[in-house]
Design a protein around this motif. Sequence first.
Motif, mmCIF file in Angstrom:
data_model
loop_
_atom_site.group_PDB
_atom_site.id
_atom_site.type_symbol
_atom_site.label_atom_id
_atom_site.label_comp_id
_atom_site.label_asym_id
_atom_site.label_seq_id
_atom_site.Cartn_x
_atom_site.Cartn_y
_atom_site.Cartn_z
ATOM 1 N N ILE A 152 23.865 25.767 66.875
ATOM 2 C CA ILE A 152 23.418 24.550 67.553
ATOM 3 C C ILE A 152 23.915 24.476 68.990
ATOM 4 C CG2 ILE A 152 23.382 23.242 65.385
ATOM 5 C CD1 ILE A 152 26.006 21.924 66.268
ATOM 6 N N ALA A 153 24.601 25.515 69.442
ATOM 7 C CA ALA A 153 25.257 25.460 70.749
ATOM 8 C C ALA A 153 24.254 25.317 71.881
ATOM 9 C CB ALA A 153 26.102 26.710 70.960
ATOM 10 N N ASP A 154 24.672 24.579 72.895
ATOM 11 C CA ASP A 154 23.897 24.525 74.126
ATOM 12 C C ASP A 154 24.027 25.861 74.842
ATOM 13 O OD1 ASP A 154 25.031 21.137 74.678
ATOM 14 O OD2 ASP A 154 23.216 21.859 73.653
ATOM 15 N N ARG A 155 23.358 25.979 75.952
ATOM 16 C CA ARG A 155 23.397 27.244 76.688
ATOM 17 C C ARG A 155 24.807 27.574 77.169
ATOM 18 N NH1 ARG A 155 18.503 29.395 77.947
ATOM 19 N NH2 ARG A 155 16.705 28.110 77.477
ATOM 20 N N GLN A 156 25.649 26.548 77.361
ATOM 21 C CA GLN A 156 27.019 26.778 77.793
ATOM 22 C C GLN A 156 27.971 26.165 76.777
ATOM 23 O OE1 GLN A 156 27.621 27.278 81.947
ATOM 24 N NE2 GLN A 156 29.395 25.943 81.943
ATOM 25 N N LEU A 157 28.957 26.945 76.340
ATOM 26 C CA LEU A 157 29.836 26.555 75.243
ATOM 27 C C LEU A 157 31.240 26.296 75.779
ATOM 28 C CD1 LEU A 157 29.923 26.331 72.093
ATOM 29 C CD2 LEU A 157 30.646 28.717 72.081
ATOM 30 N N LYS A 217 37.139 30.831 82.437
ATOM 31 C CA LYS A 217 38.388 30.112 82.167
ATOM 32 C C LYS A 217 38.379 29.518 80.757
ATOM 33 C CE LYS A 217 36.834 25.824 84.427
ATOM 34 N NZ LYS A 217 37.109 24.883 85.557
ATOM 35 N N ASP A 218 37.216 29.059 80.294
ATOM 36 C CA ASP A 218 37.128 28.532 78.935
ATOM 37 C C ASP A 218 37.218 29.649 77.907
ATOM 38 O OD1 ASP A 218 36.833 25.925 79.870
ATOM 39 O OD2 ASP A 218 34.652 26.095 79.998
ATOM 40 N N TYR A 219 36.613 30.788 78.232
ATOM 41 C CA TYR A 219 36.648 31.904 77.285
ATOM 42 C C TYR A 219 38.074 32.437 77.130
ATOM 43 C CZ TYR A 219 35.874 36.374 75.066
ATOM 44 O OH TYR A 219 35.943 37.443 74.205
ATOM 45 N N LEU A 220 38.817 32.550 78.235
ATOM 46 C CA LEU A 220 40.188 33.035 78.153
ATOM 47 C C LEU A 220 41.064 32.057 77.377
ATOM 48 C CD1 LEU A 220 40.677 34.527 81.735
ATOM 49 C CD2 LEU A 220 40.200 35.731 79.600
ATOM 50 N N SER A 221 40.783 30.761 77.512
ATOM 51 C CA SER A 221 41.510 29.772 76.701
ATOM 52 C C SER A 221 41.176 29.942 75.227
ATOM 53 C CB SER A 221 41.144 28.351 77.156
ATOM 54 O OG SER A 221 41.548 28.125 78.493
ATOM 55 N N TYR A 222 39.901 30.193 74.929
ATOM 56 C CA TYR A 222 39.477 30.447 73.545
ATOM 57 C C TYR A 222 40.192 31.668 72.968
ATOM 58 C CZ TYR A 222 36.545 32.879 70.111
ATOM 59 O OH TYR A 222 36.097 33.594 69.033
ATOM 60 N N MET A 223 40.296 32.737 73.761
ATOM 61 C CA MET A 223 40.922 33.960 73.271
ATOM 62 C C MET A 223 42.370 33.732 72.856
ATOM 63 S SD MET A 223 39.658 37.413 75.160
ATOM 64 C CE MET A 223 40.511 37.125 76.685
ATOM 65 N N LYS A 224 43.069 32.872 73.579
ATOM 66 C CA LYS A 224 44.490 32.670 73.321
ATOM 67 C C LYS A 224 44.758 31.923 72.013
ATOM 68 C CE LYS A 224 45.834 32.635 78.206
ATOM 69 N NZ LYS A 224 46.377 31.801 79.318
ATOM 70 N N VAL A 225 43.852 31.041 71.619
ATOM 71 C CA VAL A 225 44.118 30.189 70.450
ATOM 72 C C VAL A 225 43.285 30.542 69.234
ATOM 73 C CG1 VAL A 225 44.819 28.279 71.925
ATOM 74 C CG2 VAL A 225 42.431 28.449 71.181
ATOM 75 N N GLN A 226 42.245 31.348 69.383
ATOM 76 C CA GLN A 226 41.321 31.603 68.270
ATOM 77 C C GLN A 226 41.958 32.451 67.178
ATOM 78 O OE1 GLN A 226 39.759 34.750 67.355
ATOM 79 N NE2 GLN A 226 41.033 35.823 68.843
ATOM 80 N N HIS A 227 41.522 32.220 65.971
ATOM 81 C CA HIS A 227 41.841 33.085 64.826
ATOM 82 C C HIS A 227 40.553 33.264 64.031
ATOM 83 C CE1 HIS A 227 46.150 33.803 65.028
ATOM 84 N NE2 HIS A 227 46.287 32.557 65.467
#
Length: 529
Positions: free
Chosen positions: A80-85, A209-219
């Motif tokens: 359901i994501a928009d073009r930018q997540l 910047k959002d993707y790098l933040s995602y990488m740090k916390v994602q599991h």
Amino acid sequence: MEVEENPQLQMRPESSPMEVEQFDRRPAALGDLRILPDEILCSILTYLTPRDVARLSCVSSVMYILCNEEPLWMSLCIDIADRQLQYKGSWKRTALDQLNVSFENNESFQKLLHFDGFNSMFLYRRLYRCYTSLNGFYYDTGNVERTKNLSVEEFRDKYDGQKPVLIGGLTDTWPARTTWTTEELLKNYGDTAFKLSQRSRYKIRMKLKDYLSYMKVQHDEDPLYIFDEKFGEAAPELLKDYIVPDMFKEDFFDVLDKDQRPPFRWLIMGPERSGASWHVDPGLTSAWNTLLCGRKRWALYPPGRVPLGVTVHVNEEDGDVNIDSPSSLQWWLDFYPLLAEEDKPIECTQLPGETIFVPSGWWHCVLNLETTVAVTQNFVNAKNFEFVCLDMAPGYRHKGVCRAGLLALDDISIEDVRKNMLSLESGSSCSDLSRKDKRIRVDQPKGSEKGSTVDGVSKCIYLSEVEFSYEINFLAMFLDKEQDHYTSLWSSSNSIGQREMREWLSKLWVGKPEIRDLIWKVFIYSLLC
């Protein structure tokens, strides 16, 4: 509309056999659905809307567990994501944000729920993949040949169109060796949006910047990674940070205008546990992949050798080939240990500054052992030109054979293949191969009996009796000689269409007169057969 986010779920350690026998929560909680394994139930849930999943989670304790799995909400959110997540710390929160639904953040609502009497090996394995660390995981150098200061002539003689190789020293003068780190890229391109690995029908992008933040916390079980073929348009300065190595500069697609040329270069960035599942590169092109930071584990099989756990589907109408494959991490954890020593793939760990060459038609799977940044390009040269043109020709037989070898030939006797091979060797015309209703095959470990199931009937053929050859004349004999290649349906996965291909060959005819014999040959068997 305000909703309360579901409380965090805490599952107790696995109960003893005595406790499980006394109380099994699953049958009563699932009712008639108890006959379905957890894997099927979780798969069904991905087809529901987020609102329906939320309602279903209220039905019972087990449904609550299944409906609050992060991999499920990741799938729902991507769909359901928009073009930018923008990742909100969990996929459920991100999905609610995408739906413009607010949720209560009060800590008093974040109570732990305890459920005894429920155990799921499927959920445990998925949870393990979400949190496993790859420290010390396949750090050996592997068995792909390594070389340095390789000349163009040596590359063409020993490797091009023949076998993979790891090449060092090609990036010594690249600015990207120091500027393509996550820290430096964040400074310069933090607000630039890049395309994510294709997980939905939409082209989803995320600011760096959002993707790098995602990488740090994602599991995540299969983390998202940046795989952007238009990074040169989003950030043109990145194209100045590297140069195509001399041995890969010959590319017959260069004669096409920018808007006609199929995608050929990608920026790749991903965290530990992410990667590319088993595949053959599009259009049977060859590829080079240079790693700028981090470490990648590669596994490769030669053409025609479908990896264990991979299913190949060949569409009988247009020849389109679809691959069903476990994620890269799942394959390494669940399938690799099942392989006998002689069935294991060619492997290597790629280090920063190294470039790996993947020849046309080779199967490969990539696993990031840590956060990585890389650039890759696909190309067409004299060694793979015939294969690329053959792959774009309409028809359904030869495409599957090009990718999956003889495993793609269901419902056909080995004797028929033998006759065609004899006809090829004698120079006479090939006998017609019978048309097939379904074309599905799952590979088994080498040396075992190869089998398939078509319409519920088990069929077995001993492929070891026939030698598969990744040679242009052998592959071309599977072309449909009676097909009208001017009006026939072309595969949607083709690099370019019929008209564009003819224009491409025409431009090559004018621009590269030294390969006219080769152009004429592929024109005959790929467009006029």
